[in-house]
Design a protein around this motif. Sequence first.
Motif, PDB file in Angstrom:
ATOM      1  N   TRP A 152      42.012  33.745  20.387  1.00 41.08           N
ATOM      2  CA  TRP A 152      41.856  35.141  19.992  1.00 41.08           C
ATOM      3  C   TRP A 152      40.820  35.262  18.881  1.00 41.08           C
ATOM      4  N   ALA A 153      40.878  34.350  17.910  1.00 39.19           N
ATOM      5  CA  ALA A 153      39.947  34.398  16.777  1.00 39.19           C
ATOM      6  C   ALA A 153      38.509  34.192  17.229  1.00 39.19           C
ATOM      7  N   ILE A 154      38.302  33.221  18.111  1.00 44.73           N
ATOM      8  CA  ILE A 154      36.950  32.955  18.616  1.00 44.73           C
ATOM      9  C   ILE A 154      36.449  34.134  19.454  1.00 44.73           C
ATOM     10  N   GLY A 155      37.312  34.650  20.318  1.00 40.24           N
ATOM     11  CA  GLY A 155      36.928  35.793  21.137  1.00 40.24           C
ATOM     12  C   GLY A 155      36.562  37.009  20.303  1.00 40.24           C
ATOM     13  N   LEU A 190      39.961  20.502  12.103  1.00 45.10           N
ATOM     14  CA  LEU A 190      38.724  21.080  12.640  1.00 45.10           C
ATOM     15  C   LEU A 190      37.850  21.709  11.554  1.00 45.10           C
ATOM     16  N   ARG A 191      38.414  21.912  10.354  1.00 46.70           N
ATOM     17  CA  ARG A 191      37.657  22.619   9.307  1.00 46.70           C
ATOM     18  C   ARG A 191      36.353  21.926   8.950  1.00 46.70           C
ATOM     19  N   SER A 202      32.254  30.627  15.278  1.00 47.13           N
ATOM     20  CA  SER A 202      33.561  30.266  15.839  1.00 47.13           C
ATOM     21  C   SER A 202      34.263  29.234  14.971  1.00 47.13           C
ATOM     22  N   SER A 203      33.512  28.205  14.541  1.00 41.93           N
ATOM     23  CA  SER A 203      34.117  27.196  13.663  1.00 41.93           C
ATOM     24  C   SER A 203      34.514  27.813  12.332  1.00 41.93           C
ATOM     25  N   GLY A 204      33.723  28.784  11.871  1.00 42.30           N
ATOM     26  CA  GLY A 204      34.049  29.464  10.617  1.00 42.30           C
ATOM     27  C   GLY A 204      35.305  30.306  10.735  1.00 42.30           C
ATOM     28  N   SER A 205      35.474  30.978  11.873  1.00 44.69           N
ATOM     29  CA  SER A 205      36.682  31.790  12.059  1.00 44.69           C
ATOM     30  C   SER A 205      37.923  30.911  12.106  1.00 44.69           C
ATOM     31  N   LEU A 206      37.803  29.724  12.719  1.00 44.90           N
ATOM     32  CA  LEU A 206      38.937  28.796  12.756  1.00 44.90           C
ATOM     33  C   LEU A 206      39.200  28.196  11.378  1.00 44.90           C
ATOM     34  N   ALA A 207      38.121  27.911  10.632  1.00 47.39           N
ATOM     35  CA  ALA A 207      38.287  27.382   9.280  1.00 47.39           C
ATOM     36  C   ALA A 207      38.966  28.405   8.379  1.00 47.39           C
TER      37      ALA A 207
END
Length: 309
Positions: free
Chosen positions: A128-131, A215-216, A180-185
């Motif tokens: 959801w965050a990446i989307g 993953l951060r 995307s990596s930033g949203s997950l971080a």
Amino acid sequence: MKLSNFAKYCWAALAYNVIVILWGVFLRASKSGDGCGRYWLTCHGEIIPSAPQLKTVIEFSHRIMSGIDLVVVLILLIWAFKKFDKPNQIRIFAAVSFIFIITEALIGAGLVLTGNTAETLTRARPFWAIGHLVNTFILLGSLTLTAWVASTGTRLKVGARKRALKLIGAAVIAIFLVGSSGSLAALSSTLFPSQSVIEGFIQDFSTTSHFLVRLRISHPILSILSAVYLIFLAGWLKRNDPGNVWVRKFAKLVIGLVLAQLVFGTLTLLTLAPIIMQLGHLLLADLVWMTLILLSAAFFSENRSSGKL
């Protein structure tokens, strides 16, 4: 060149979207996403919440701003179709903007209805965050293109410059990966906060940490690699269109914003990402993205050598 009222409206719509996005970041960072419960369109079953908590006020105000945003982009679409005859690229960009403001609202509704808000973590939430991030970038990109074409009266032509198109496409993919990596971080830092930089670093490499935490480390690595590529790309575009004033201006701006983002991102990491730093970090990310779009549009625009709009 004097901007038309439509062009001014396009830029204002773009600016308003950035404000809505920043308020959405504050909503997530303050863990207020469940302020209205798992209700949509209502808030706790009410049209207007009574005796709301602070997080309810934050969530409800974001919904109001998003609703206004939908109307803003709808007006943009109707105005574009009334003002410009078919076929016209402004119509296309305005239509894409409206499509992605709809999907932006649907993603927001999906997050609420599935309970993927505040401190809740499900298997689906990272997706959801990446989307959400990708949809937001496409929305900002289409609004930026609408504003550019409306302001310059030019037409974008990409067919004759295939190498540039490939290089810019790679930059778009790089920014999507970094975002995307930033949203997950950001999500992992919200759900699994660290008390110090050292503690966070140890968690990043601990086999017992949640996979989001591990993953951060990908975010700063991707950020540095992408920054180097964007700086290269800006220089390459400037060298390959030396007579275009706007390409020179936007190339310099992209390089400056990328360097500023690297510094700000480092400070955000060292200060353990307080909300104000998260807001600044995302604002710079949006500015880098929109400026890259403008640089690309200036490069592909027909007959745009003047430095004035």
